[in-house]
Write an enzyme that holds these catalytic residues in place. Structure first.
Site, mmCIF file in Angstrom:
data_model
loop_
_atom_site.group_PDB
_atom_site.id
_atom_site.type_symbol
_atom_site.label_atom_id
_atom_site.label_comp_id
_atom_site.label_asym_id
_atom_site.label_seq_id
_atom_site.Cartn_x
_atom_site.Cartn_y
_atom_site.Cartn_z
ATOM 1 C CG PHE A 117 -1.759 39.830 31.815
ATOM 2 C CD1 PHE A 117 -2.499 38.660 31.743
ATOM 3 C CD2 PHE A 117 -0.684 39.983 30.963
ATOM 4 C CE1 PHE A 117 -2.163 37.656 30.846
ATOM 5 C CE2 PHE A 117 -0.333 38.990 30.054
ATOM 6 C CZ PHE A 117 -1.077 37.823 29.993
ATOM 7 C CE LYS A 118 1.526 36.327 30.835
ATOM 8 N NZ LYS A 118 2.825 35.767 30.494
ATOM 9 C CG ASP A 119 1.441 40.089 39.361
ATOM 10 O OD1 ASP A 119 2.245 39.185 39.618
ATOM 11 O OD2 ASP A 119 1.781 41.272 39.157
#
Length: 480
Positions: A117-119
């Site tokens: 999810f950091k993307d």
């Protein structure tokens, strides 16, 4: 829109967005927040129409425009379109939702370049950095820390960009083999992976120590990609709105979110969305055995743990005992009293390792005023939850997402749609998937040959002077 530190005193005029996005941590050691949260409650029908006609990038541009007024509108729109599109995230929705069973939803946030999810935020941050550095004609040395996913997301977002070097600290031996291969296989002279002899909190402390050396920070143009950087957090607000649009049928309908949490950045974005007027009933925080945050929301006591007390778990990205973004929430909880926040985080934590708000009026009204609740999960819970979701829904989830599903299904009655935020694809945590399901997770084609690639990583002790020396050496030998 101006931005102030969580440790600001009254009368602080604040700084514009493009200044604070390059700065990261505030000079006084606090974290930046807008002077006030823009309100979107009356604009919910408009946001729904924008989602339907312009998609995720259009929604993101609309929300970010509320926070950013020092980038021309068309430039900002282009930044959003380049960051959030089907080519980068694999689907037109970018953050699609899926109903697991009645009232329980999963928001897929892990279809980007690094399967985490950091993307979602890092792709925007890479675009913002390159744009603003080019506009100012300067370069930046990004110093960050990762417990697993932030590092690879940052490196994939920053590699090949002009004016940027990355120094990423990792806790030696604490990431999964896939996470290590994903990061350490990057062969780019502008990216330096650093394995620190310690846990994530030690890495984070080193990053903060470098940022708090204001002379060194200025001389070497030090910037931040961890969620101490406000741009990371505000980018995450967008998918809360996108998920709400997708699971609701009316503009008045509430939703709840369950968020696996370690450093408090992901759920802090939900807090911001709720303060802006998004109809969120409950923000349900899920931790693993490192349950510092769960302990606070249950008792009012925030007690950080030492490196030795930080457990190594099967959801390693949450093996964190000092939640940096928590200071942003406490600033709001205490009525934006920067002096009290500075005392709690700058004095009490340093002197005694904890602070206690249990007897304060603010803590007693926490659930009513801010909608927070919490729960924790164990390794046995994760394994059982992964198996249950696979057997009942045919969906494979990673251990961190399993922490979220476990807490969501055991803590909160499903009176409104409950959205669990996915954190990563199962391939990043193959050992736990094998234990739960007796099968291998699917390996996306982009990652098929990671294990065969050579590794590029530097070992370093827990010593800030050693880190500074490494930065100086790389800056002098690696032009960008």
């Amino acid at each position: 829109m101006r931005y102030i530190s969580t440790r600001s005193l009254p009368g602080d005029p604040g700084a514009p967005f493009c200044d604070i996005v390059l700065e990261g941590l505030a000079p006084d050691g606090g974290l930046y927040l807008p002077v006030s949260y823009p309100q979107i409650g009356e604009r919910l029908p408009e946001l729904r129409r924008i989602w339907e006609t312009e998609g995720y990038a259009g929604l993101g541009f609309t929300i970010l425009s509320e926070f950013i007024d020092d980038i021309p509108a068309e430039d900002l729109r282009g930044i959003c379109q380049r960051a959030w599109n089907a080519d980068v995230f694999g689907s037109p929705e970018v953050a699609p939702v899926e109903e697991l069973r009645d009232g329980l939803w999963l928001c897929h946030l892990s279809n980007g370049p690094t399967a985490a999810f950091k993307d979602m935020a890092m792709q925007l941050l890479g675009q913002l950095f390159e744009y603003e550095l080019g506009r100012r004609g300067r370069e930046m040395n990004i110093v960050g820390a990762t417990s697993g996913d932030t590092g690879s997301a940052a490196e994939y977002a920053m590699r090949g960009r002009q004016h940027i070097r990355v120094f990423m600290l990792t806790p030696k031996g604490r990431m999964t083999p896939f996470q290590q291969a994903q990061m350490f296989s990057i062969d780019d002279p502008a990216i330096t992976n650093i394995a620190v002899d310690g846990v994530f909190d030690d890495c984070q402390d080193l990053v903060k120590a470098v940022s708090n050396d204001l002379a060194f920070k200025a001389e070497h143009s030090i910037g931040a990609v961890n969620s101490i950087n406000w741009a990371r957090l505000v980018a995450q607000v967008v998918y809360y709105v996108a998920a709400w649009v997708q699971v609701t049928g009316s503009d008045e309908q509430e939703v709840s979110f369950c968020v696996p949490s370690g450093n408090f950045g992901n759920i802090c974005a939900g807090h911001v969305a709720r303060q802006m007027g998004l109809p969120i009933r409950t923000l349900l925080l899920a931790t693993n055995e490192n349950n510092v945050l769960d302990e606070f929301f249950r008792t009012g006591v925030y007690r950080v743990r030492s490196s030795d007390e930080t457990l190594e778990t099967s959801s390693p990205s949450m093996d964190i005992s000092k939640a940096s973004n928590f200071e942003r929430f406490v600033f709001d909880l205490l009525g934006r009293d920067g002096e009290r926040v500075a005392d709690l985080f700058g004095v009490q934590l340093a002197q005694q390792g904890f602070f206690d708000l249990s007897e304060t009026d603010e803590f007693r009204s926490l659930q009513e005023d801010f909608g927070f609740a919490s729960g924790s999960s164990t390794h046995a819970d994760r394994v059982a939850t992964i198996q249950q979701v696979w057997d009942e829904c045919g969906v494979m989830i990673d251990p961190h997402t399993a922490d979220g599903v476990k807490v969501a299904t055991s803590t909160e009655p499903v009176e409104v749609p409950m959205v669990v935020l996915e954190t990563a694809l199962p391939v990043k945590f193959a050992a736990t998937i094998r234990e739960a399901l007796d099968r291998e997770p699917e390996v996306p084609a982009a990652f098929a040959h990671l294990d065969a690639l050579p590794r590029h990583v530097v070992d370093l002790p827990k010593d800030v002077e050693a880190l500074k020396a490494l930065i100086v050496s790389k800056v002098s030998t690696s032009p960008v």
